[in-house]
Design a protein around this motif. Structure first.
Motif, mmCIF file in Angstrom:
data_model
loop_
_atom_site.group_PDB
_atom_site.id
_atom_site.type_symbol
_atom_site.label_atom_id
_atom_site.label_comp_id
_atom_site.label_asym_id
_atom_site.label_seq_id
_atom_site.Cartn_x
_atom_site.Cartn_y
_atom_site.Cartn_z
ATOM 1 N N ALA A 2 2.625 -2.827 6.891
ATOM 2 C CA ALA A 2 3.161 -3.457 5.685
ATOM 3 C C ALA A 2 2.465 -4.791 5.399
ATOM 4 O O ALA A 2 2.672 -5.394 4.359
ATOM 5 C CB ALA A 2 4.667 -3.669 5.821
ATOM 6 N N PHE A 54 0.904 -1.156 0.000
ATOM 7 C CA PHE A 54 0.000 0.000 0.000
ATOM 8 C C PHE A 54 0.931 1.191 0.000
ATOM 9 O O PHE A 54 1.607 1.449 0.991
ATOM 10 C CB PHE A 54 -0.875 -0.040 1.245
ATOM 11 C CG PHE A 54 -1.845 1.102 1.343
ATOM 12 C CD1 PHE A 54 -3.119 1.010 0.795
ATOM 13 C CD2 PHE A 54 -1.494 2.271 2.004
ATOM 14 C CE1 PHE A 54 -4.011 2.062 0.904
ATOM 15 C CE2 PHE A 54 -2.386 3.325 2.119
ATOM 16 C CZ PHE A 54 -3.649 3.217 1.562
ATOM 17 N N GLY A 55 1.010 1.883 -1.156
ATOM 18 C CA GLY A 55 2.128 2.819 -1.288
ATOM 19 C C GLY A 55 3.409 2.013 -1.198
ATOM 20 O O GLY A 55 3.494 0.899 -1.743
ATOM 21 N N ALA A 58 4.730 0.829 1.676
ATOM 22 C CA ALA A 58 4.723 -0.119 2.797
ATOM 23 C C ALA A 58 4.309 -1.497 2.293
ATOM 24 O O ALA A 58 3.243 -1.662 1.714
ATOM 25 C CB ALA A 58 3.753 0.349 3.881
ATOM 26 N N GLN A 69 -1.673 9.586 -8.088
ATOM 27 C CA GLN A 69 -1.049 10.200 -6.909
ATOM 28 C C GLN A 69 -0.149 11.326 -7.401
ATOM 29 O O GLN A 69 0.085 11.465 -8.596
ATOM 30 C CB GLN A 69 -0.237 9.165 -6.141
ATOM 31 C CG GLN A 69 -1.098 7.983 -5.705
ATOM 32 C CD GLN A 69 -0.382 7.091 -4.730
ATOM 33 O OE1 GLN A 69 -0.339 7.341 -3.548
ATOM 34 N NE2 GLN A 69 0.210 6.043 -5.246
ATOM 35 N N ASN A 110 -2.812 -2.025 -5.076
ATOM 36 C CA ASN A 110 -3.724 -0.935 -4.695
ATOM 37 C C ASN A 110 -3.493 0.315 -5.525
ATOM 38 O O ASN A 110 -4.413 1.050 -5.847
ATOM 39 C CB ASN A 110 -3.576 -0.593 -3.218
ATOM 40 C CG ASN A 110 -4.615 0.420 -2.802
ATOM 41 O OD1 ASN A 110 -5.811 0.164 -2.910
ATOM 42 N ND2 ASN A 110 -4.181 1.599 -2.391
ATOM 43 N N ASN A 111 -2.247 0.579 -5.858
ATOM 44 C CA ASN A 111 -1.872 1.801 -6.568
ATOM 45 C C ASN A 111 -1.300 1.441 -7.944
ATOM 46 O O ASN A 111 -1.396 0.294 -8.368
ATOM 47 C CB ASN A 111 -0.879 2.606 -5.719
ATOM 48 C CG ASN A 111 -1.442 2.930 -4.338
ATOM 49 O OD1 ASN A 111 -1.097 2.275 -3.368
ATOM 50 N ND2 ASN A 111 -2.328 3.890 -4.282
#
Lengths: 233, 227
Positions: free
Chosen positions: A173, A26-27, A29, A80, A52-53
């Motif tokens: 994480a 997530f990002g 992490a 982002q 997620n991203n």
């Protein structure tokens, strides 16, 4: 079948051209940077990536996208401040995007690992992300039918593994790691430490080793660390 | 009636972002489980008092989130939904993403606080996408939060930069959730939204009549007993 491997290159060798690859994190992490770098080096292309991203800055998933290896992203939050490589590919029409609300993304991944053929969820009902999907009113609430997301390979990061592949994670994480490990046909894990079997408290294991196929230890400098087999033995 | 209407003005001037965050924090019931959205809602955490015993949830897998990390506290494995390093409080717990969103979707959170582009008279929320053809859509956890929490509070300025009301008859931006918003905190007033329309709990720097001139949906004063 569980393998401990000494190189990240060997760890990602299960990824083929056209594979669907789940990438944890997530990002930054929980993002398995060393495995992603090895995937980039492997040359595998035409990938569908579930994360997620859609990559940040000039590292990890962002570089896979920059190099044109990703045909399609399945994610909740591609845009982002530093997602410039995805932004450029998307605006050029060079990458497909399946945008999924984050909880539906997580539950679709979970459903795949749990053998569920789909589920009705209130999230997204009445919005453009439910267009074209089956809906029902259940217990007085509008709900949308969502299907599982399977993957050929999952690349995830955990803190420790033991000799049978049981995993524990660290703080936030953990995020998508446990559900991706279960959803993929072949799960590759990079860990900071491999401990002897029996050293992890069975009550505290987050991902049981049954979901894990390949483990590589990455030392604190980021290099794949040899000698894992001896440690396990 | 006019006496009631004039009495709901509680401030001579519009409220600033921090004053509004302080008010939202004050309105959260003790012992609540709360998720604060990215942006203006994160300011609320600055004004929660320890004696309120509020537990903060973050979508990326944690209950018991503490303040933003500084100096040696910064740990790349411990971040919030905005990917900012944070701290953990005693009693914190970590869980994977499917469990984190089960906490939301399952109705276990008491309140989430979100930003918004628009809120409709019946509590529809638009906060994730302008719908502009060249915009890259990104939804994150917004739809899950809007749908799952028992109460959805919105924090926003009442007017756009162009002076248009963000409280509207029907949202023109793509929806995040239908009929989900229960309360809207703005610089000019606090609105209570629901199936019966929009009621005004209090106004800041304007009377109810002046507020009505800005907002294109019928407003009524909220009875004091419901405040």
């Amino acid at each position: 079948m569980l393998n401990f491997v000494d190189s990240v290159q060997a760890a990602v060798s299960a990824v083929r051209d056209g594979s669907t690859v789940m990438i944890g994190g997530f990002g930054n992490a929980g993002q398995p940077f060393e495995l992603i770098d090895a995937l980039l080096e492997s040359g595998a292309t035409d990938l569908t990536v579930v994360n997620n991203n859609a990559g940040q800055g000039d590292q990890g998933l962002a570089l896979l996208i920059k190099e044109g290896r990703v045909r399609k992203m399945i994610c909740s939050f591609p845009r982002q401040s530093d997602s410039w490589h995805f932004d450029a590919r998307y605006k050029a029409g060079q990458i497909e995007l399946e945008l999924v609300p984050q909880g539906n993304l997580a539950e679709r991944i979970r459903a795949a690992g749990a053998g569920i053929g789909g589920f009705f969820t209130p999230t997204g009902y009445g919005t453009m992300l439910a267009e074209g999907k089956e809906t029902r009113i259940i217990e007085g609430r509008g709900q949308v039918f969502e299907t599982p997301i399977h993957a050929d390979v999952a690349l995830i990061k955990a803190l420790k593994a033991d000799g049978v592949g049981n995993l524990v994670y660290r703080k936030t994480a953990r995020n998508f790691g446990p559900i991706m490990a279960a959803a993929a046909k072949h799960t590759v894990v990079q860990v900071s430490e491999i401990v002897p079997t029996g050293a992890l408290d069975p009550e505290n294991i987050v991902t049981p080793g049954i979901y894990v196929n390949s483990i590589v230890r990455i030392d604190s400098s980021g290099a794949a660390a040899a000698g894992t087999a001896e440690q396990v033995a | 009636m006019s006496l009631v209407e004039t009495s709901i003005q509680t401030s001579e001037t519009p409220l600033g972002r921090d004053d509004l965050a302080r008010m939202v924090a004050r309105d959260i019931a003790p012992g609540s489980f709360v998720n604060l959205g990215i942006g203006q809602p994160t300011l609320v955490s600055n004004y929660l008092k320890p004696e309120q015993n509020i537990t903060l949830h973050t979508e990326n897998g944690m209950l018991g989130m503490g303040p933003v990390a500084t100096g040696d506290q910064i740990d790349g494995d411990l971040i919030n939904a905005g990917k900012i390093p944070v701290t953990e409080l005693p009693g914190a717990s970590y869980f994977h993403h499917a469990d984190s969103f089960a906490i939301m979707r399952g109705g276990h959170l008491d309140i989430c606080v979100l930003g918004a582009f628009q809120v409709s008279a019946t509590g529809d929320l638009a906060n994730w996408h302008t719908g502009a053809p060249d915009a890259i859509p990104a939804v994150g956890g917004a739809m899950d939060l809007a749908t799952g929490a028992k109460d959805v509070f919105v924090m926003m300025t009442l007017l756009t930069r162009e002076g248009a009301s963000k409280i509207v008859e029907a949202c023109t931006y793509p929806l995040t959730g239908v009929g989900c918003v229960t309360r809207v905190y703005t610089d000019k007033a606090v609105f209570l939204t629901g199936p019966d329309g929009v009621r005004v709990r209090e106004t800041f720097g304007c009377t109810l009549e002046e507020l009505q001139a800005l907002v294109p949906v019928p407003l009524t004063a909220a009875p004091a007993v419901e405040q």
